[in-house]
Structure formats: C-alpha cells, structure tokens
Design a protein around this motif. Structure first.
Motif, PDB file in Angstrom:
ATOM      1  N   ALA A 163     121.928  20.814 -54.710  1.00  0.00           N
ATOM      2  CA  ALA A 163     121.357  21.317 -53.166  1.00  0.00           C
ATOM      3  C   ALA A 163     120.248  22.107 -53.719  1.00  0.00           C
ATOM      4  O   ALA A 163     119.105  21.664 -53.102  1.00  0.00           O
ATOM      5  CB  ALA A 163     122.432  22.364 -52.703  1.00  0.00           C
ATOM      6  N   TYR A 164     120.307  22.922 -54.749  1.00  0.00           N
ATOM      7  CA  TYR A 164     118.756  23.752 -55.262  1.00  0.00           C
ATOM      8  C   TYR A 164     117.540  22.644 -55.005  1.00  0.00           C
ATOM      9  O   TYR A 164     116.273  22.577 -54.548  1.00  0.00           O
ATOM     10  CB  TYR A 164     118.940  24.525 -55.462  1.00  0.00           C
ATOM     11  N   LEU A 165     117.526  21.859 -56.136  1.00  0.00           N
ATOM     12  CA  LEU A 165     116.812  20.648 -56.271  1.00  0.00           C
ATOM     13  C   LEU A 165     116.824  20.042 -54.821  1.00  0.00           C
ATOM     14  O   LEU A 165     115.559  20.179 -55.255  1.00  0.00           O
ATOM     15  CB  LEU A 165     117.347  20.430 -57.761  1.00  0.00           C
TER      16      LEU A 165
ATOM     17  N   PHE B 191     119.197  24.765 -48.537  1.00  0.00           N
ATOM     18  CA  PHE B 191     117.605  25.877 -47.420  1.00  0.00           C
ATOM     19  C   PHE B 191     116.407  26.651 -48.814  1.00  0.00           C
ATOM     20  O   PHE B 191     115.806  26.962 -48.671  1.00  0.00           O
ATOM     21  CB  PHE B 191     118.228  26.601 -46.936  1.00  0.00           C
ATOM     22  N   LEU B 192     117.458  27.292 -49.454  1.00  0.00           N
ATOM     23  CA  LEU B 192     116.300  28.468 -50.858  1.00  0.00           C
ATOM     24  C   LEU B 192     115.310  27.274 -51.686  1.00  0.00           C
ATOM     25  O   LEU B 192     114.403  27.288 -51.702  1.00  0.00           O
ATOM     26  CB  LEU B 192     117.087  28.902 -51.129  1.00  0.00           C
ATOM     27  N   GLY B 193     116.085  25.771 -51.693  1.00  0.00           N
ATOM     28  CA  GLY B 193     115.314  25.055 -52.411  1.00  0.00           C
ATOM     29  C   GLY B 193     114.016  24.868 -51.277  1.00  0.00           C
ATOM     30  O   GLY B 193     112.677  24.717 -52.012  1.00  0.00           O
ATOM     31  N   HIS B 194     114.199  24.485 -49.753  1.00  0.00           N
ATOM     32  CA  HIS B 194     113.020  24.653 -49.577  1.00  0.00           C
ATOM     33  C   HIS B 194     111.869  25.617 -48.950  1.00  0.00           C
ATOM     34  O   HIS B 194     110.649  24.881 -49.244  1.00  0.00           O
ATOM     35  CB  HIS B 194     113.426  23.639 -47.916  1.00  0.00           C
TER      36      HIS B 194
ATOM     37  N   GLY C 236     107.219  26.728 -50.246  1.00  0.00           N
ATOM     38  CA  GLY C 236     107.814  25.928 -49.828  1.00  0.00           C
ATOM     39  C   GLY C 236     107.085  26.029 -47.819  1.00  0.00           C
ATOM     40  O   GLY C 236     107.011  27.159 -47.826  1.00  0.00           O
ATOM     41  N   GLY C 237     108.338  25.497 -47.889  1.00  0.00           N
ATOM     42  CA  GLY C 237     108.058  25.852 -45.917  1.00  0.00           C
ATOM     43  C   GLY C 237     109.269  26.566 -45.543  1.00  0.00           C
ATOM     44  O   GLY C 237     109.145  27.376 -46.005  1.00  0.00           O
TER      45      GLY C 237
END
Length: 196
Positions: A11-13, A90-93, A103-104
């Motif tokens: 999910a993070y990737l 979410f943290l990945g973004h 990121g955003g």
C-alpha cells in the motif's frame, strides 16, 4: 503475519506513485512541484495543466487508495491490517519513496481508501468537500473541513474501527495544508480554477 506486513508495504509503495508527476511527464507539462503551490496534486495541475490533466491526476490518486484497500480486503478481513493499509497508502502519497519523499496532500488518495473501507463515510466526506468548495471556492478549506468531519462521520455511522486511522489522516492532512491555512488567513489563497 508476513502477508499483513506485505499488504501494508504494498500500500505504501502504491501510494508513492504520484499521479500528478506521471500525468505531467506523459503530457509534456512542467513538473507541478515547480509550479504554483508546488503541490503534486490535482488542484495545482488544474491551474497549470488544464482540466484534462487534472481529472486524470485525480482519478489516479483516488485509484491508488481503492486498489490498496481492495487488494488488502482480498487477502484479509483484519480491521487493523485494513486500517494500516489505508494509512500506508496515504503516507505513501504524502512521502513517496520514489520522489524523494516530496508528495502531495493526500485528499484524493484518502478518499479512495475510504471508499472501500467505509463507503458511507466517503460519500459524506465527499459531499462536505463539494459543499464547502462550491460555497467558498477554496479547495484547501474544503479539504480541511472534510478531513475534520471524517472521524465524526465514522462515529455517527457506527464504523468506529477506523476512527483512529481517519483521525491520524485528518491531523496529517491539516499539517500538509499549513501553508494554505496561512494564505487563507492572509487572503492570498488561490480559488479553484484560478490561474497564476
């Protein structure tokens, strides 16, 4: 246990794939991190790349959340793992490993994750964003109010297993909008669709 960790890592990737940067690169547009607010998100892409690029960016960012939770739900029903995957995408973004952790702000990706975890809450959150955006024409203000509302919607709909996740998302989302908050207070925040 291994599968649970893999799902959260996946999910993070997935969250680390920036829709804005991919779209701008493919459409020959400038890097959104060098334009306007510097945020690689749909709103900033709209200002400098137009509606088509912004819509594709929005869809890709929402899709990240949908896919991350969809895959997780295929392998497990453990609520803590699903919440972990939602927070991870979410943290990945926000902090993408593929783009030097720049990121955003995560609004669309959080919505995509919520859409699969708790569709009732996601629709209530979307309605809040739309109402505030139409009323004030500030994307950042709409996002902040929608984020603050999400844990409350979790509580009132009885989907309380994801309250902590939505609370952490709301805090991080507000933090990521701190420059927008300063601009709003100064009356310098750009309205939706406003070009630099």
């Amino acid at each position: 246990m291994f599968i649970d960790i893999f799902l959260i890592f996946f999910a993070y990737l997935l969250g680390s794939l920036s829709g804005a940067l991919i779209v701008c690169k493919m459409m020959g547009l400038p890097d959104p991190r060098t334009q306007g607010s510097g945020n690689p998100g749909a709103t900033n892409v709209l200002r400098h790349g137009g509606k088509k690029a912004a819509l594709i960016t929005l869809c890709l960012d929402v899709l990240k959340g949908v896919i991350a939770i969809g895959v997780a739900k295929f392998f497990t029903t453990e609520e803590i793992v699903l919440a972990g995957a939602g927070l991870a995408v979410f943290l990945g973004h926000l902090y993408p490993v593929f783009f030097h952790f720049r990121g955003g702000k995560g609004v669309a990706t959080a919505f995509g994750a919520l859409l699969i975890l708790a569709w009732q809450v996601s629709l209530a959150t979307l309605a809040t964003w739309l109402f505030m955006a139409m009323l004030f024409r500030y994307s950042a203000l709409a996002a902040i109010i929608a984020a603050i509302s999400t844990p409350a919607y979790m509580w009132f709909t009885g989907i309380r297993e994801y309250i902590f996740m939505s609370f952490i998302m709301a805090i991080l989302l507000i933090w990521r909008h701190r420059s927008n908050i300063r601009n709003l207070l100064k009356g310098q925040e750009d309205k939706i669709g406003q070009k630099k």
